[in-house]
Design an enzyme around this catalytic site. Sequence first.
Site, PDB file in Angstrom:
ATOM      1  N   PRO A   1       1.335  -1.330  -0.076  1.00  0.00           N
ATOM      2  CA  PRO A   1       0.622  -0.117  -0.424  1.00  0.00           C
ATOM      3  C   PRO A   1       0.732   1.872   0.264  1.00  0.00           C
ATOM      4  CG  PRO A   1       0.149  -0.947   2.445  1.00  0.00           C
ATOM      5  CD  PRO A   1       1.372  -1.819   1.822  1.00  0.00           C
ATOM      6  N   GLU A   2       2.011   0.958  -0.793  1.00  0.00           N
ATOM      7  CA  GLU A   2       2.859   2.197  -0.045  1.00  0.00           C
ATOM      8  C   GLU A   2       2.387   3.770  -1.292  1.00  0.00           C
ATOM      9  OE1 GLU A   2       3.755  -0.483  -0.246  1.00  0.00           O
ATOM     10  OE2 GLU A   2       6.208  -0.947   0.056  1.00  0.00           O
ATOM     11  N   VAL A   3       1.798   3.230  -2.242  1.00  0.00           N
ATOM     12  CA  VAL A   3       1.593   4.991  -2.522  1.00  0.00           C
ATOM     13  C   VAL A   3       0.837   5.383  -2.162  1.00  0.00           C
ATOM     14  CG1 VAL A   3       2.730   4.064  -5.187  1.00  0.00           C
ATOM     15  CG2 VAL A   3       0.111   2.511  -4.888  1.00  0.00           C
TER      16      VAL A   3
ATOM     17  N   LEU B   1       0.130   5.965   0.555  1.00  0.00           N
ATOM     18  CA  LEU B   1       1.438   7.039   1.956  1.00  0.00           C
ATOM     19  C   LEU B   1       2.022   8.217   0.884  1.00  0.00           C
ATOM     20  CD1 LEU B   1       1.459   3.935   4.537  1.00  0.00           C
ATOM     21  CD2 LEU B   1       0.029   6.316   4.514  1.00  0.00           C
TER      22      LEU B   1
ATOM     23  N   LEU C   1       4.602   6.870  -0.853  1.00  0.00           N
ATOM     24  CA  LEU C   1       5.736   6.745  -0.653  1.00  0.00           C
ATOM     25  C   LEU C   1       6.560   5.312  -2.097  1.00  0.00           C
ATOM     26  CD1 LEU C   1       5.513   5.066   2.844  1.00  0.00           C
ATOM     27  CD2 LEU C   1       6.259   7.094   1.570  1.00  0.00           C
TER      28      LEU C   1
END
Lengths: 253, 258
Positions: free
Chosen positions: A135-137, A139, A141
């Site tokens: 789920p980085e993107v 946040l 990231l």
Amino acid sequence: MSELATLTFDGPSATLTLNRPEQRNALSTDMLAAAHACLDELEAKASPPTVLVLTGSGKSFCAGMDLKQVIIEDAGGIETPKALLTSLAKLTHRLRLLPSVTVARVTGAAIGGGCGLACVCDIAITHADSTVGFPEVDLALCPAVVAPWLVRKIGAGPARRVLLSGGVMSGTDAHELGMIDVLADSLDELAAATNAAVRSLCSGGPLALRATKELVNSLDGSLDLDVLLRGAELSEKVLSTDDAQARLRARRK
Amino acid sequence: MITVEREQRDGVGVRVIWLDRPDKRNALTPGMLTERVSEAETAAVAGDAVLLAGRGKAFCAGFDLAMCQAAPDGSVMRLLLTGLSDACRTLRTLNHPVVVAAHGAAIAGGCALLGGADVVVADRNAVLGDPVVKLGVSPAVSVPFLRQSVSDGHARARAIRPETFSGDQAAARGLVHVLVDDANDVIERALDEAFRLAAIPSNAYASTKQWLNTIESIVHRREDEAGLEASLGLTGNAEERERLGALDFGSSKKGTTP
């Protein structure tokens, strides 16, 4: 050796356990240093185990980066996130190059960098209702360190979709995508499924397994540490933007 | 021709670039490929996501072969091949989300366009494939892009075997990412997907997309130019002239890949 990661041996197999259960084994510099120390011990062995199981104590395999170490104001500067990302990049590379066949036993959740650790292993096992993903993107990231491993694991097209879409998915969906190789119906059945996979792997000739793993590593570019270190630099750059820091602080609350 | 509509939800924009020749099953002309690139770039400048879609019953049935037949020196085919390579590369390198709604059919050059997408939505029964070797044309131009979507083994088979496959089969191979049951639902589902991606923080999206392009060039040694050169090298030869010349457009309104 620090107790933040432990190494145990059982016949032809060994188990490396991430051990910060209260933090859902979130990746911290200390825990990664402990994991590196476990690999030092493994690499020093004249006769390495045929199989290394990577797992986490408690309910989750690994919840991703420790927020305290990626929020720059909490971490006391950019040096800590930088060290964390570089250490993770090197750990994934060392796991990939181990002569032992690596098996990730994913309980509960494997998120972000934690999911990357599962993908770098030769075989990943979880249960149908676990939670995995990148789920980085969401946040703001960039999952740059783990992206090369996901591309190698499921192919560039599916990896593009997974990494650019963010979010998380069930173990069942991850199995369909090829991120997970063996799926247990439930958490209760995960240990038996892992043991069966380990037994099956250990029935192979250790030299043949090692030679095959080395060949596949050389064919798919796994030997390339530089791309991972460049990924760590990119992750650090994106992580330090105002947008990312604001979203991480909001997540902490 | 190309038409463009801008959709907006909650302050987020998606530019829908329509292939708009439904009577020709959206057969591609050199001008359409150039326009498509330019519209995608315009969308990116505006910060919008891009959705490529086709009017009528099918997304795209390939190059306009009637135009190719009318230029036996291969000049139109060369423009189309070059335009296709440029379109795929541009879509790949845009910092913003690119979604393709491949409803009904995506054949030959239409199928090759899927290689430029971040996410492809199609229906289970859609007909996809690149059977252009039948026409004496090499699909090499699309191979470098499709190798990013499917395994090398599938890319090889897809390029060499003059056959089509279903949306279901394409999803199993990784060429299609979101599958819907009914072709009529593809565009709406693709629009939802485009809005979902457009809501992701733009810096993270752009950084991740660029990084994936970098990794692919390292892992797969991207050879876009080599693919185009291989296709161009064959263009205008006797085999292609003979096979294209044998097509009878009088008996069909399609004017595209048979």
